[in-house]
Design an enzyme around this catalytic site. Structure first.
Site, PDB file in Angstrom:
ATOM      1  N   ASP A 177      -1.855  -5.582   6.210  1.00 53.21           N
ATOM      2  CA  ASP A 177      -2.394  -6.772   6.854  1.00 53.21           C
ATOM      3  C   ASP A 177      -1.547  -7.078   8.084  1.00 53.21           C
ATOM      4  OD1 ASP A 177      -0.043  -7.927   5.875  1.00 53.21           O
ATOM      5  OD2 ASP A 177      -1.060  -9.509   4.756  1.00 53.21           O
ATOM      6  N   HIS A 178      -1.791  -8.233   8.692  1.00 56.34           N
ATOM      7  CA  HIS A 178      -1.070  -8.604   9.911  1.00 56.34           C
ATOM      8  C   HIS A 178       0.439  -8.710   9.686  1.00 56.34           C
ATOM      9  CE1 HIS A 178      -2.315 -12.185   7.721  1.00 56.34           C
ATOM     10  NE2 HIS A 178      -1.239 -12.778   8.200  1.00 56.34           N
ATOM     11  N   GLY A 190       3.191  -8.965   3.573  1.00 55.97           N
ATOM     12  CA  GLY A 190       4.425  -9.729   3.710  1.00 55.97           C
ATOM     13  C   GLY A 190       5.441  -9.425   2.616  1.00 55.97           C
ATOM     14  N   GLY A 224       4.396  -7.316  -0.255  1.00 57.34           N
ATOM     15  CA  GLY A 224       3.927  -6.161  -0.999  1.00 57.34           C
ATOM     16  C   GLY A 224       3.169  -6.549  -2.256  1.00 57.34           C
ATOM     17  N   ILE A 225       3.245  -7.804  -2.632  1.00 56.52           N
ATOM     18  CA  ILE A 225       2.641  -8.235  -3.896  1.00 56.52           C
ATOM     19  C   ILE A 225       1.117  -8.304  -3.799  1.00 56.52           C
ATOM     20  CG2 ILE A 225       2.502 -10.106  -5.577  1.00 56.52           C
ATOM     21  CD1 ILE A 225       5.478 -10.723  -4.832  1.00 56.52           C
ATOM     22  N   GLY A 226       0.607  -9.038  -2.843  1.00 53.36           N
ATOM     23  CA  GLY A 226      -0.841  -9.225  -2.747  1.00 53.36           C
ATOM     24  C   GLY A 226      -1.588  -7.932  -2.509  1.00 53.36           C
ATOM     25  N   ARG A 281       8.308  -8.525   4.978  1.00 54.41           N
ATOM     26  CA  ARG A 281       9.163  -9.706   5.156  1.00 54.41           C
ATOM     27  C   ARG A 281      10.393  -9.681   4.263  1.00 54.41           C
ATOM     28  NH1 ARG A 281       4.024 -13.782   5.342  1.00 54.41           N
ATOM     29  NH2 ARG A 281       3.515 -13.471   7.547  1.00 54.41           N
ATOM     30  N   ASN A 319       5.608   7.348 -13.906  1.00 50.74           N
ATOM     31  CA  ASN A 319       4.337   6.624 -13.954  1.00 50.74           C
ATOM     32  C   ASN A 319       3.230   7.256 -13.127  1.00 50.74           C
ATOM     33  OD1 ASN A 319       6.647   4.102 -13.649  1.00 50.74           O
ATOM     34  ND2 ASN A 319       5.530   4.359 -15.559  1.00 50.74           N
ATOM     35  N   HIS A 375       5.530  11.488 -20.475  1.00 51.96           N
ATOM     36  CA  HIS A 375       5.034  10.454 -19.566  1.00 51.96           C
ATOM     37  C   HIS A 375       3.528  10.554 -19.351  1.00 51.96           C
ATOM     38  CE1 HIS A 375       9.172   9.478 -18.866  1.00 51.96           C
ATOM     39  NE2 HIS A 375       9.419  10.722 -18.486  1.00 51.96           N
TER      40      HIS A 375
END
Length: 147
Positions: free
Chosen positions: A8-9, A66, A68-70, A109, A99, A133
């Site tokens: 994103d931005h 910002g 990485g979560i969203g 950020r 994984n 695994h």
């Protein structure tokens, strides 16, 4: 390897740097955007890059917003995407090794560009170990009611 990038931005500038960095390491890139600092919605770009992995156009995806979560949550909702949201190289290594993560989410950020490059290096150079695994990754892929 072919790597899909989406941001994103807030992640635009770091994504641009990482695209060039990955190319300098000899990998092909697919950049699904965004291509400016204008405000956009991170789910669109996270899903677009992840879709390239699902379609077989890319081997892995690197996503940046910002924190990485969203963007990571958006990509991770797609069946078949195992997105790791990490902030240091060791977790990136284990995300691939244990994984079989096929997408990496980074926060522009919260990470400096040098650290982001180190994380991407670990993610791209670490193979999936398989073995015990593989069973666990299979469990991740099962719908919740079948676990």
């Amino acid at each position: 390897m072919r790597i899909a990038f989406g941001a994103d931005h807030a992640g635009y500038e770091l994504k641009e740097r990482l695209v060039e960095y990955v190319r300098s390491r000899g990998h092909e890139t697919i950049d699904v955007g965004t291509h400016s600092l204008d405000s956009v919605d991170y789910p669109s770009f996270g899903k677009a890059a992840a879709q390239r992995v699902l379609d077989g156009e890319a081997d892995l995806a690197v996503l940046v917003c910002g924190t990485g979560i969203g963007i990571g949550m958006s990509a991770g909702k797609m069946p078949g995407i195992r997105c790791a949201m990490v902030s240091e190289p060791y977790s990136a290594h284990l995300a691939r090794q244990h994984n079989d993560a096929n997408a990496l989410a980074l926060g522009a950020r919260v990470l400096g560009p040098g650290l982001a490059e180190m994380i991407v290096d670990e993610f791209l150079q670490t193979p999936f170990e398989g073995g015990r695994h593989a069973r666990r990754v299979g469990m991740i892929e099962q719908p919740a009611d079948e676990s």
